[in-house]
Design an enzyme around this catalytic site. Structure first.
Site, short mmCIF file in Angstrom:
data_model
loop_
_atom_site.label_atom_id
_atom_site.label_comp_id
_atom_site.label_asym_id
_atom_site.label_seq_id
_atom_site.Cartn_x
_atom_site.Cartn_y
_atom_site.Cartn_z
N GLU A 121 8.16 -3.83 7.39
CA GLU A 121 9.32 -3.40 6.60
C GLU A 121 10.62 -4.04 7.14
O GLU A 121 11.58 -3.35 7.45
CB GLU A 121 9.46 -1.87 6.60
CG GLU A 121 8.30 -1.14 5.96
CD GLU A 121 8.35 -1.17 4.44
OE1 GLU A 121 9.39 -1.58 3.88
OE2 GLU A 121 7.35 -0.78 3.82
N GLY B 273 1.65 5.90 4.27
CA GLY B 273 0.63 6.59 5.05
C GLY B 273 -0.75 5.98 4.97
O GLY B 273 -1.71 6.53 5.53
N SER B 274 -0.87 4.82 4.31
CA SER B 274 -2.20 4.21 4.17
C SER B 274 -2.63 3.46 5.43
O SER B 274 -3.81 3.12 5.56
CB SER B 274 -2.22 3.25 2.97
OG SER B 274 -1.24 2.24 3.10
N GLY B 275 -1.69 3.19 6.34
CA GLY B 275 -2.07 2.57 7.60
C GLY B 275 -1.56 1.15 7.79
O GLY B 275 -2.06 0.41 8.65
N LYS B 276 -0.56 0.75 7.03
CA LYS B 276 -0.06 -0.63 7.13
C LYS B 276 0.53 -0.92 8.52
O LYS B 276 0.22 -1.95 9.13
CB LYS B 276 1.01 -0.86 6.05
CG LYS B 276 0.48 -0.71 4.62
CD LYS B 276 1.53 -1.03 3.58
CE LYS B 276 2.71 -0.09 3.64
NZ LYS B 276 2.34 1.32 3.39
N SER B 277 1.38 -0.02 9.02
CA SER B 277 1.96 -0.21 10.35
C SER B 277 0.87 -0.19 11.41
O SER B 277 0.92 -0.95 12.38
CB SER B 277 3.00 0.88 10.65
OG SER B 277 4.09 0.80 9.76
N GLY C 270 0.83 -1.20 0.00
CA GLY C 270 0.00 0.00 0.00
C GLY C 270 0.86 1.24 0.00
O GLY C 270 2.05 1.19 0.30
#
Length: 471
Positions: free
Chosen positions: A169, A41-45, A38
């Site tokens: 990551e 800043g899409s919210g993966k973390s 994604g």
């Protein structure tokens, strides 16, 4: 079998803001290998931290839905019991370390989980061997390279032997050969020991044939399962054409060496940074790339000469050197000295050496190009890893220094963000004549922007494509 799922999950950091995650329904199949992609800043973390039970305890609020571990709300399970089932590697490994050496770090984690002390030595050794750092077992973590630190954090997760492994990551600072080796080892772990693996990554290379399910998180906070065809035809290696020009900047080094306890860490003979170009330094983890940058910025002792306009750089006062070379740290948050995005940009604008070039209009255009315009009031420490990198890079560019050094500037950047940053860098060097030298294990997407490559091999720095300059 351990199960982990979300059901119509909505999550926000502040109640008066739009949800960063929107109606997320996800079930991780036991004994599967999963990849999350994604935009930055899409919210993966955020999603991984919710799955690990860290949110909303430590940040944010679930406004709808739930996260379930073995059909129980994950927040209701005590941390000790939860850690036996789910382990998470953070994007910044330094946030996880509590001890001085890799051996002590893994031992500390096992002690917290109440493993039998008699089993610990073999378990620790096995985990360190899994990531290839048994030779670093008793080294100081703070002296390891960024990639080696990531391997320490990964070894700790492996040793914990949780059923579900969440990796945010995990290969951002790891060299390509080590990355592929670790991916293969993780697949073996999944297949032979029944682990469920969920990785967030922007670099899709090496995953074809490994991944069972590919999930894509969009900017609107919605998640869907994507086609595995996205992982095909990813280039395995990238070579850079040598386009180095003959016009050089005033920065050069001669017979540069760095030693530690009579051990040679770096040897770089004679070289001058090209004028108005972008160069990359490559090499395996622990080769000495960051150490080389620390020598150039006078942070560590060295022999030989580093000169600016044929004058020893060490003879310049710190304030004078600060107007010559800028250094972008590997961890973006180490660079920030204010609280919000706007404050960080205004500070750089105040200190710029060319207000004629870095006008308010140019800065606003750059913020928009990097998709930071709507984040001006946001706290820098609450940004995503990719957003922090973009802010760090722009803040340094605005200073308008003749030489800029960037250590792993592309970690956490999606493909589009990478292209935006590189385009900004290219325009900057073309229009100012200033020079950029960067360390990066990320190579995909850089082909049209890199002018020359220096590689660190056996502690010696070589210019690829013209061996005589550095041999």
């Amino acid at each position: 079998m351990t199960t982990l799922s979300t059901h119509q999950l909505n999550f926000t950091y502040q109640s008066d803001q739009q949800p960063i995650l929107n109606n997320i329904s996800l079930t991780l199949n036991p004994n599967s290998f999963n990849l999350l992609i994604g935009v930055s800043g899409s919210g993966k973390s955020t999603l991984l931290k919710l799955l690990a039970g860290l949110y909303p305890k430590f940040a944010g609020k679930i406004t709808a839905g739930e996260v379930l571990l073995n059909a129980q709300p994950v927040a209701d399970i005590v941390p000790y019991e939860r850690a036996q089932h789910v382990a998470m590697l953070f994007q910044n490994p330094l946030r996880q370390f509590a001890m001085a050496t890799p051996y002590e770090e893994v031992k500390f984690a096992l002690g917290n989980l109440q493993f039998d002390p008699n089993e610990m030595p073999d378990r620790i050794q096995s985990a360190l061997a899994f990531v290839g750092i048994t030779h670093l077992a008793h080294h100081q973590i703070r002296h390891l390279s960024g990639g080696e630190q990531q391997k320490v954090a990964l070894a700790t997760i492996i040793a914990m032997d949780a059923d579900i492994i969440l990796l945010d990551e995990p290969f951002a600072n790891i060299d390509p050969m080590a990355r592929q080796s670790l991916l293969t080892a993780l697949q073996k772990l999944q297949q032979t020991r029944g682990k469920t693996i969920f990785i967030s990554d922007h670099d899709l290379s090496g995953y074809d044939g490994l991944v069972d399910c590919l999930y894509q998180l969009h900017a609107n906070g919605q998640l869907n399962e994507a086609s595995l065809n996205l992982l095909k035809a990813q280039p395995t290696t990238v070579q850079f054409e040598n386009r180095m020009n003959q016009q050089v900047s005033p920065l050069s080094w001669q017979n540069l060496q760095v030693q530690l306890s009579n051990t040679l860490l770096i040897q770089a003979n004679e070289f001058s940074i090209p004028y108005g170009q972008i160069g990359i330094i490559s090499g395996p983890n622990g080769a000495g790339k960051t150490t080389f940058f620390k020598a150039l910025t006078q942070q560590i002792a060295y022999t030989g000469q580093i000169t600016w306009h044929q004058k020893s750089l060490s003879q310049l006062r710190p304030k004078q050197r600060a107007k010559v070379i800028g250094y972008g740290f590997q961890t973006a948050t180490d660079q920030f000295v204010t609280m919000t995005v706007e404050e960080e940009i205004l500070l750089s604008k105040k200190q710029t050496q060319s207000s004629e070039f870095w006008t308010s209009t140019r800065i606003e255009k750059s913020l928009k190009q990097l998709q930071l315009s709507d984040l001006l009031s946001h706290v820098v420490y609450r940004l995503s890893g990719g957003q922090q990198k973009k802010l760090q890079i722009l803040s340094l560019l605005i200073l308008n220094l003749p030489i800029l050094l960037f250590d792993e500037p592309f970690a956490g950047l999606d493909k589009d963000s990478l292209n935006q940053v590189l385009t900004l860098m290219r325009n900057y060097v073309n229009q100012t004549g200033h020079s950029i030298l960067l360390i990066s294990h990320q190579r995909h997407g850089l082909e049209n922007f890199i002018d020359f490559e220096l590689t660190m091999t056996n502690h010696k720095l070589h210019l690829l494509g013209e061996d005589s300059i550095h041999d």
